[in-house]
Motif scaffolding. Structure first.
Motif, PDB file in Angstrom:
ATOM      1  N   ALA A 156      -7.429  -3.730   4.007  1.00 23.94           N
ATOM      2  CA  ALA A 156      -6.690  -2.467   3.856  1.00 23.94           C
ATOM      3  C   ALA A 156      -6.664  -1.717   5.184  1.00 23.94           C
ATOM      4  CB  ALA A 156      -7.345  -1.620   2.781  1.00 23.94           C
ATOM      5  N   SER A 157      -5.890  -0.625   5.180  1.00 25.32           N
ATOM      6  CA  SER A 157      -5.684   0.150   6.417  1.00 25.32           C
ATOM      7  C   SER A 157      -5.078  -0.753   7.492  1.00 25.32           C
ATOM      8  CB  SER A 157      -7.015   0.773   6.876  1.00 25.32           C
ATOM      9  OG  SER A 157      -6.846   1.625   7.966  1.00 25.32           O
TER      10      SER A 157
ATOM     11  N   ARG B 167      -2.275  -1.748   9.939  1.00 21.10           N
ATOM     12  CA  ARG B 167      -1.352  -0.870  10.673  1.00 21.10           C
ATOM     13  C   ARG B 167      -0.185  -1.614  11.323  1.00 21.10           C
ATOM     14  NH1 ARG B 167      -4.858   3.433  12.115  1.00 21.10           N
ATOM     15  NH2 ARG B 167      -5.829   4.076  10.151  1.00 21.10           N
TER      16      ARG B 167
ATOM     17  N   ASP C  10       0.873  -1.172   0.000  1.00 26.36           N
ATOM     18  CA  ASP C  10       0.000   0.000   0.000  1.00 26.36           C
ATOM     19  C   ASP C  10       0.912   1.224   0.000  1.00 26.36           C
ATOM     20  OD1 ASP C  10      -2.551   1.172   0.112  1.00 26.36           O
ATOM     21  OD2 ASP C  10      -2.540   1.296   2.301  1.00 26.36           O
TER      22      ASP C  10
HETATM   23  O1  G3P Z   1      -5.134   2.327   0.861  1.00 27.26           O
HETATM   24  C1  G3P Z   1      -6.124   2.537   1.803  1.00 27.26           C
HETATM   25  C2  G3P Z   1      -5.748   2.255   3.243  1.00 27.26           C
HETATM   26  O2  G3P Z   1      -4.857   1.195   3.301  1.00 27.26           O
HETATM   27  C3  G3P Z   1      -5.348   3.448   4.049  1.00 27.26           C
HETATM   28  O3  G3P Z   1      -4.800   3.125   5.300  1.00 27.26           O
HETATM   29  O4  G3P Z   1      -3.646   3.752   7.394  1.00 27.26           O
HETATM   30  O5  G3P Z   1      -4.602   5.557   5.928  1.00 27.26           O
HETATM   31  O6  G3P Z   1      -6.097   4.079   7.228  1.00 27.26           O
HETATM   32  P1  G3P Z   1      -4.786   4.177   6.516  1.00 27.26           P
END
Ligand code: G3P
Length: 215
Positions: A163-164, A166, A6
């Protein structure tokens, strides 16, 4: 399980590719803003480095605009996947692009109901954002568990792209739940490789190696 990176940073993408770690790339407007290059240039550079799906997000919020942008992005390279926000206009655009055999990644998914609609519209990937749900003191991985169950119940073809992400625990939980893909920031990819016992074990081996008689 597939791992995507990502990122919009070509240096990070090259390094992850050299590790053999990645099957594809996801970008979003925030990541490409950080990369500081025009969208088309950034996406083409990424496609030269990674031979796999590369998600590029539309910026329009109306169906016609999304269709125009989506078709243009898809023409850039056969590996481009058009990323579309999970709003009503986005679902309409997903349905049309899907009928044109253009791959889509429906993004900003925060509920199982949204994910069902994306699958019905023919999305290639659904992107549930686990970290942003955790940010609200809820359990983002619970959503992945629900999607795996619901998509499995009905044999939907749409792939679950977590996604997202961490931290490494998100990744391991996604793998245990059977998610199709996890897209990871570069930092998390490198964290997956690290273990203090590997480092201390290697240190000891190298120290002991000095005691081996020279032949
Ligand atoms: O690409 C979308 C997503 O992975 C964004 O992650 O950490 O900004 O919530 P985040």
């Amino acid at each position: 399980m597939k791992i995507f990176i990502d990122s919009g940073d070509i240096g990070e993408i090259k390094e992850a590719a050299q590790m053999g770690a990645i099957d594809g790339v996801t970008t979003n407007p925030s990541l490409l803003a950080k990369a500081g290059k025009p969208i088309r240039q950034a996406i083409l550079e990424i496609c030269e480095v990674v031979d796999g799906p590369v998600s590029a997000e539309v910026l329009s919020t109306d169906t016609e605009g999304m269709l125009k942008e989506g078709r243009e992005l898809a023409k850039l390279h056969p590996n481009v996947v058009v990323k579309i926000p999970l709003i009503v206009d986005g679902l309409k655009a997903t349905r049309v692009l899907s009928s044109e055999k253009i791959k889509t990644n429906v993004t900003l998914c925060f509920s199982p109901a949204q994910a069902v609609l994306a699958a019905k519209a023919g999305a290639t990937y659904i992107s549930p954002f686990v970290g942003r749900i955790d940010d609200l003191a809820e359990d983002g991985m619970k959503l992945i568990e629900q999607l795996v169950t619901i998509y499995g119940n009905y044999d939907f073809d749409t792939e679950i792209l977590v996604a997202s992400v961490r931290h490494p625990v998100h990744f391991v939980q996604a793998a245990l739940l059977g998610a199709d893909v996890a897209t990871l920031p570069f930092k998390v990819i490198t964290q997956l490789a690290q273990h203090p016992l590997t480092d201390s074990g290697l240190k000891r081996f190298l120290e002991d190696a000095k005691k081996i008689p020279k032949g």
